[in-house]
Design a protein around this motif. Sequence first.
Motif, PDB file in Angstrom:
ATOM      1  N   GLY A  19      33.781  50.646  18.734  1.00  0.00           N
ATOM      2  CA  GLY A  19      34.421  51.587  19.655  1.00  0.00           C
ATOM      3  C   GLY A  19      33.938  51.492  21.081  1.00  0.00           C
ATOM      4  O   GLY A  19      34.311  52.316  21.922  1.00  0.00           O
ATOM      5  N   ASN A  20      33.113  50.504  21.394  1.00  0.00           N
ATOM      6  CA  ASN A  20      32.640  50.321  22.765  1.00  0.00           C
ATOM      7  C   ASN A  20      33.652  49.500  23.566  1.00  0.00           C
ATOM      8  O   ASN A  20      34.371  48.661  23.017  1.00  0.00           O
ATOM      9  CB  ASN A  20      31.287  49.603  22.781  1.00  0.00           C
ATOM     10  N   THR A  21      33.693  49.726  24.881  1.00  0.00           N
ATOM     11  CA  THR A  21      34.610  49.032  25.777  1.00  0.00           C
ATOM     12  C   THR A  21      33.833  48.394  26.920  1.00  0.00           C
ATOM     13  O   THR A  21      32.940  49.025  27.496  1.00  0.00           O
ATOM     14  CB  THR A  21      35.661  49.998  26.345  1.00  0.00           C
ATOM     15  N   TYR A  22      34.183  47.150  27.220  1.00  0.00           N
ATOM     16  CA  TYR A  22      33.551  46.414  28.313  1.00  0.00           C
ATOM     17  C   TYR A  22      34.644  45.867  29.212  1.00  0.00           C
ATOM     18  O   TYR A  22      35.634  45.322  28.733  1.00  0.00           O
ATOM     19  CB  TYR A  22      32.713  45.248  27.777  1.00  0.00           C
ATOM     20  N   THR A  23      34.466  46.004  30.530  1.00  0.00           N
ATOM     21  CA  THR A  23      35.465  45.514  31.480  1.00  0.00           C
ATOM     22  C   THR A  23      34.826  44.531  32.451  1.00  0.00           C
ATOM     23  O   THR A  23      33.721  44.751  32.938  1.00  0.00           O
ATOM     24  CB  THR A  23      36.099  46.677  32.272  1.00  0.00           C
ATOM     25  N   LYS A  24      35.543  43.440  32.707  1.00  0.00           N
ATOM     26  CA  LYS A  24      35.085  42.430  33.650  1.00  0.00           C
ATOM     27  C   LYS A  24      36.274  41.951  34.454  1.00  0.00           C
ATOM     28  O   LYS A  24      37.370  41.814  33.917  1.00  0.00           O
ATOM     29  CB  LYS A  24      34.454  41.252  32.887  1.00  0.00           C
ATOM     30  N   GLN A  25      36.073  41.711  35.749  1.00  0.00           N
ATOM     31  CA  GLN A  25      37.168  41.198  36.552  1.00  0.00           C
ATOM     32  C   GLN A  25      36.655  40.175  37.557  1.00  0.00           C
ATOM     33  O   GLN A  25      35.475  40.131  37.873  1.00  0.00           O
ATOM     34  CB  GLN A  25      37.912  42.327  37.273  1.00  0.00           C
ATOM     35  N   THR A  26      37.585  39.313  38.002  1.00  0.00           N
ATOM     36  CA  THR A  26      37.258  38.311  39.012  1.00  0.00           C
ATOM     37  C   THR A  26      37.983  38.665  40.290  1.00  0.00           C
ATOM     38  O   THR A  26      38.861  39.527  40.315  1.00  0.00           O
ATOM     39  CB  THR A  26      37.702  36.917  38.558  1.00  0.00           C
ATOM     40  N   SER A  27      37.653  37.977  41.362  1.00  0.00           N
ATOM     41  CA  SER A  27      38.349  38.202  42.627  1.00  0.00           C
ATOM     42  C   SER A  27      39.067  36.944  43.105  1.00  0.00           C
ATOM     43  O   SER A  27      39.811  36.980  44.080  1.00  0.00           O
ATOM     44  CB  SER A  27      37.351  38.651  43.715  1.00  0.00           C
ATOM     45  N   ASN A  28      38.868  35.820  42.405  1.00  0.00           N
ATOM     46  CA  ASN A  28      39.513  34.574  42.795  1.00  0.00           C
ATOM     47  C   ASN A  28      40.911  34.470  42.217  1.00  0.00           C
ATOM     48  O   ASN A  28      41.190  34.968  41.134  1.00  0.00           O
ATOM     49  CB  ASN A  28      38.686  33.377  42.299  1.00  0.00           C
ATOM     50  N   GLN A  29      41.798  33.791  42.946  1.00  0.00           N
ATOM     51  CA  GLN A  29      43.148  33.560  42.439  1.00  0.00           C
ATOM     52  C   GLN A  29      43.076  32.667  41.204  1.00  0.00           C
ATOM     53  O   GLN A  29      42.333  31.699  41.168  1.00  0.00           O
ATOM     54  CB  GLN A  29      44.017  32.920  43.515  1.00  0.00           C
ATOM     55  N   VAL A  30      43.870  33.013  40.189  1.00  0.00           N
ATOM     56  CA  VAL A  30      43.936  32.220  38.962  1.00  0.00           C
ATOM     57  C   VAL A  30      45.385  31.830  38.736  1.00  0.00           C
ATOM     58  O   VAL A  30      46.259  32.701  38.643  1.00  0.00           O
ATOM     59  CB  VAL A  30      43.403  33.028  37.750  1.00  0.00           C
ATOM     60  N   ASN A  31      45.642  30.528  38.658  1.00  0.00           N
ATOM     61  CA  ASN A  31      46.996  30.034  38.465  1.00  0.00           C
ATOM     62  C   ASN A  31      47.164  29.533  37.034  1.00  0.00           C
ATOM     63  O   ASN A  31      46.399  28.692  36.571  1.00  0.00           O
ATOM     64  CB  ASN A  31      47.304  28.894  39.433  1.00  0.00           C
ATOM     65  N   ILE A  32      48.166  30.056  36.337  1.00  0.00           N
ATOM     66  CA  ILE A  32      48.500  29.586  34.998  1.00  0.00           C
ATOM     67  C   ILE A  32      49.688  28.646  35.140  1.00  0.00           C
ATOM     68  O   ILE A  32      50.766  29.050  35.582  1.00  0.00           O
ATOM     69  CB  ILE A  32      48.870  30.762  34.066  1.00  0.00           C
ATOM     70  N   VAL A  33      49.484  27.381  34.785  1.00  0.00           N
ATOM     71  CA  VAL A  33      50.554  26.401  34.866  1.00  0.00           C
ATOM     72  C   VAL A  33      50.859  25.864  33.478  1.00  0.00           C
ATOM     73  O   VAL A  33      49.973  25.775  32.629  1.00  0.00           O
ATOM     74  CB  VAL A  33      50.181  25.250  35.814  1.00  0.00           C
ATOM     75  N   ARG A  34      52.107  25.555  33.216  1.00  0.00           N
ATOM     76  CA  ARG A  34      52.480  25.049  31.894  1.00  0.00           C
ATOM     77  C   ARG A  34      52.065  23.572  31.756  1.00  0.00           C
ATOM     78  O   ARG A  34      51.846  22.897  32.729  1.00  0.00           O
ATOM     79  CB  ARG A  34      53.980  25.201  31.647  1.00  0.00           C
TER      80      ARG A  34
END
Length: 201
Positions: free
Chosen positions: A186-201
Motif C-alpha cells: 500500500g505504499n506509493t513512490y513518485t519519481k519524475q524527470t525534467s528532460n524531454q523524452v521522445n517515444i519513437v516507433r
Amino acid sequence: GDDGLSNVELTKDNEKVGTTGHVLLKSQAVYPYNDNITVVYEDNIDKINLTYPVTQKYGVNSFGKDANIMVAAGTHNSDDNLYFRNACGYLVIKLYGSTKVKSITLSSVNGIDKIAGPAVVVASSDAAPVVTLADEASTAVTLDCSNGGEGVQLGEDKEHATEFWFALPPVSFTDGIKITVNDVNGNTYTKQTSNQVNIVR
C-alpha cells in the motif's frame, strides 16, 4: 525472444462477421485482434480505429501480452501478403529496492500528453504508420504488476534492476515523465524527470 518467428501464415476466421461499407483501397490488418477495431474509408484514406490499452500487463524483460500494436496494409484491397509494422515505441523503466511492485502509472509531468485510448492509425505498405490519438485519449498508462497478488519483486541493486516495459504510441514528453509506483503493502513512490523524452516507433 531471440528464437521467435519473424513471419507467420494467418488464415481467415469465417466465424467472425466482417464489417460492411465502402470498399477499402487496400487490405488492412491489425495485431493483436480486438472486436472493437474498425476500418473506414474516409477522405480518400483507409483509417484504422483502435484503442491503445490504458492498462498493460507486466511482462518479464519485455512488454506484456496485447500491449504491442502492429498494423499492416496491402498494395491493393485483395492483397493477403501483408508486412506488419509496429505502431508503438517502448519506454523501459528500471527499478531496484526491497519491495514488490503492484502497479506503475506513467504520465508526462504536466499530465497533458495523450498516450493511450482511442486512436486513428493510417497504415501503409511501404511507410511507417501514422498515429493520431483522439481528443478523449488518456494521459496516463498503468502497468499492472499484481502477478496474481504476489507483485513483482524488485532487483536488489542497480546492476540487477528490474525492467518495466511500456508500449506507447509515438509521443514527445516535452517536460519529462512521471511515474507513480504502488507496492503490495500500500505504499506509493513518485519519481519524475525534467528532460524531454521522445517515444519513437
